[in-house]
Write an enzyme that holds these catalytic residues in place. Structure first.
Site, mmCIF file in Angstrom:
data_model
loop_
_atom_site.group_PDB
_atom_site.id
_atom_site.type_symbol
_atom_site.label_atom_id
_atom_site.label_comp_id
_atom_site.label_asym_id
_atom_site.label_seq_id
_atom_site.Cartn_x
_atom_site.Cartn_y
_atom_site.Cartn_z
ATOM 1 N N ASP A 47 52.031 1.832 45.117
ATOM 2 C CA ASP A 47 52.489 3.070 44.841
ATOM 3 C C ASP A 47 51.668 3.473 43.564
ATOM 4 O OD1 ASP A 47 54.937 2.527 46.219
ATOM 5 O OD2 ASP A 47 55.651 1.647 44.087
ATOM 6 N N GLU B 139 70.906 -4.148 46.913
ATOM 7 C CA GLU B 139 70.623 -2.752 47.019
ATOM 8 C C GLU B 139 72.075 -1.888 47.837
ATOM 9 O OE1 GLU B 139 66.877 -1.025 47.816
ATOM 10 O OE2 GLU B 139 67.724 0.390 49.427
ATOM 11 N N ASP C 12 69.779 -2.204 43.025
ATOM 12 C CA ASP C 12 68.954 -0.843 43.596
ATOM 13 C C ASP C 12 70.312 0.049 43.892
ATOM 14 O OD1 ASP C 12 66.532 -1.899 43.178
ATOM 15 O OD2 ASP C 12 66.006 -1.814 45.259
ATOM 16 N N HIS D 38 55.413 -0.895 43.084
ATOM 17 C CA HIS D 38 54.710 -1.545 43.944
ATOM 18 C C HIS D 38 53.349 -1.358 43.637
ATOM 19 C CE1 HIS D 38 58.345 -0.517 46.659
ATOM 20 N NE2 HIS D 38 58.248 -1.757 47.346
ATOM 21 N N ASP E 267 68.344 3.100 56.458
ATOM 22 C CA ASP E 267 68.521 3.208 55.135
ATOM 23 C C ASP E 267 67.894 4.505 54.573
ATOM 24 O OD1 ASP E 267 68.303 2.212 52.691
ATOM 25 O OD2 ASP E 267 66.676 0.826 52.973
ATOM 26 N N ASP F 266 68.541 6.103 51.750
ATOM 27 C CA ASP F 266 68.062 6.049 50.024
ATOM 28 C C ASP F 266 68.394 7.368 49.543
ATOM 29 O OD1 ASP F 266 67.061 3.299 50.306
ATOM 30 O OD2 ASP F 266 65.079 3.996 50.859
ATOM 31 N N ASP G 36 66.454 3.281 43.661
ATOM 32 C CA ASP G 36 65.727 2.998 44.852
ATOM 33 C C ASP G 36 66.165 4.250 45.797
ATOM 34 O OD1 ASP G 36 64.040 2.382 46.493
ATOM 35 O OD2 ASP G 36 64.538 0.186 46.899
HETATM 36 C C1 XLS Z 1 63.360 -1.012 51.141
HETATM 37 C C2 XLS Z 1 63.487 -1.838 49.777
HETATM 38 C C3 XLS Z 1 62.239 -1.507 48.657
HETATM 39 C C4 XLS Z 1 62.417 -2.872 47.914
HETATM 40 C C5 XLS Z 1 60.992 -2.890 46.968
HETATM 41 O O1 XLS Z 1 64.257 -0.872 51.574
HETATM 42 O O2 XLS Z 1 64.718 -1.362 49.242
HETATM 43 O O3 XLS Z 1 62.320 -0.167 48.158
HETATM 44 O O4 XLS Z 1 63.251 -2.135 46.836
HETATM 45 O O5 XLS Z 1 60.127 -3.437 47.810
HETATM 46 NI NI NI Z 2 65.340 -1.541 47.178
HETATM 47 NI NI NI Z 3 65.995 -0.214 50.600
#
Ligand code: XLS
Ligand code: NI
Ligand code: NI
Length: 435
Positions: free
Chosen positions: A104, A268, A296, A101, A307, A309, A339
């Site tokens: 980032d 994702e 993702d 992004h 989430d 991640d 991600d």
């Molecule tokens: C957030 C999203 C983000 C996107 C990109 O939950 O996964 O990381 O992949 O903006």
């Molecule tokens: Ni994402």
């Molecule tokens: Ni996400």
């Protein structure tokens, strides 16, 4: 410049399944051929700048736990250092892609003009680090959810000035993505949704979001960007409700605004779970509509309900995901973006490397299991058998007739179907042979 951050960690090598070296690949062997392509080209791994370098280890109850040489991330000198260390990590891992992004890469300057100039500066710097052997940009995107200006949405904001700021921001990120040879451009609408319906005009917000996405597509053609525009579904978090809820909702949205041929989906794992779906459901549905773009790869904690991640570590889940990716012909411009973030107690540089090594190995195992299932053909054979009667002329003819004619047929032929087994357990046992 070379930094001390990874302190002598050497490039990770493929050493085979018997290797006990924790920083070796046991399954990820980039040159191995999987369904006619090098494994590296099937998986197309990408490191996510935001989780690996920008995220500082905070959670809703506490601030940062990571202490990195590029903290605090508030000036350009440290932004360049962060980029140097990122490229060192790409080298150690041997990953072919990365994603970012805008936020980032450069510190938020509080106004568009300076954001634009620092984004251009840092992406020029990143460009200067890229050559034919270095990793490439899988996708770029705009962070339109962290700064307080975005709190009520970006393109769906009730304030037209925020829409304008969003349009200019996306243009700048598309330009930077194009400049760096990016293969896709992603839009994830974290705050494109609502907190309460009491203050929300749904139809206005959806129409504005549709119009915004059309402008993105127009701009892609204006600048000659040949990559794919991707939308990333997620049902909620940070908003209570997000408009890009899941694959099915996105497909409906894209069709409504005439964008279904222009935009594909970035799916994702964690978002699928939040929406109450499996990852493979979302992938298979997008693929069935020709809208599978990229994935993702992460996993959610199945108990905590947000989430989380986490890096993937479940081979059967990953195998079924790749089964559907491969079955639909594999990635074209898309790939597998991690991600995924470290747990906030994993504060060492080596944790960052180990997390990616493990994740790449899990994906490689899943990919190979998927290849084996495709080569064996058991699932495809079952599908053929289960639907074979639909290739008979009388079945096809029925689809072109009417309820009255079909009723006539049922009466004439005394059609009285016998149910047939779906053999679910047999198929589950079959899959377990490969994972
Ligand atoms: C957030 C999203 C983000 C996107 C990109 O939950 O996964 O990381 O992949 O903006
Ligand atoms: Ni994402
Ligand atoms: Ni996400």
């Amino acid at each position: 410049m070379t930094t001390e951050f990874f302190n002598g960690i050497s490039p990770v090598e493929y050493k085979g399944a018997e290797s006990s070296d924790p920083l070796s690949y046991r399954y990820y062997n980039p040159d191995e051929i999987v369904l006619g392509k090098r494994m590296e080209e099937q998986l197309r791994f990408a490191v996510a700048w935001w989780h690996s370098f920008a995220w500082e280890g905070g959670d809703p109850f506490g601030g940062s736990t990571f202490v990195r040489p590029w903290h605090p991330q508030d000036n350009m000198e440290r932004a360049r250092l962060k980029a140097d260390i990122a490229f060192e990590m790409f080298d150690i891992l041997g990953v072919p892609f990365f994603c970012w992004h805008d936020a980032d890469l450069r510190p938020d300057q509080g106004n568009f003009k300076e954001n634009l100039s620092t984004l251009n500066e840092i992406t020029d710097y990143i460009g200067s680090k890229m050559n034919s052997d270095s990793p490439k940009l899988l996708w770029g995107t705009a962070n339109m959810f962290s700064h307080r200006r975005w709190m009520a949405g970006a393109s769906t904001n009730p304030d037209p000035d925020v829409f304008a700021f969003a349009a200019a921001t996306v243009k700048s990120c598309m330009d930077a993505t194009h400049k760096l040879g990016g293969q896709n451009y992603v839009l994830w609408g974290g705050r494109e949704g609502y907190e309460t319906l009491l203050n929300t005009n749904l139809s206005k917000e959806l129409d504005n979001m549709g119009r915004f996405l059309s402008m993105v597509v127009d701009y892609k053609y204006k600048i000659g960007f040949t990559g794919t525009i991707l939308v990333e579904p997620k049902p909620q978090e940070p908003s209570k409700h997000q408009y890009d809820f899941d694959v099915a909702t996105c497909i409906g949205f894209l069709r409504k605004y005439g964008l279904e041929k222009e935009v594909k989906l970035n799916i994702e794992q964690g978002h699928a779970i939040l929406a109450g779906h499996s990852f493979e459901h979302e992938i298979a549905l997008a693929a069935s509509e020709g809208m599978l773009g990229s994935i993702d790869m992460n996993r959610n904690d199945y108990q905590s309900g947000w989430d989380t991640d986490q890096f993937p570590n479940n081979v059967p889940e990953v195998a079924l995901a790749y089964y559907h990716v491969l079955r639909s012909g594999g990635f074209s411009t898309g790939g597998t973006n991690f991600d995924a973030k470290l747990r906030r107690q994993s504060i060492d540089a080596v944790d960052l490397i180990a997390a990616h090594v493990g994740a790449m190995d899990i994906c490689a195992r899943g990919l190979k299991a998927a290849e084996a299932m495709i080569n064996d053909g058991g699932l495809e054979a079952k599908l053929q058998e289960r639907y074979q009667d639909w290739s008979k002329p009388e079945a096809l003819k029925m689809l072109g007739s009417s309820l009255e004619d079909i009723t006539q047929l049922v009466l004439e032929k005394n059609i009285n179907p016998e149910p047939r087994s779906g053999n679910q357990e047999i198929l589950e046992n079959y899959v377990n042979r490969f994972v």
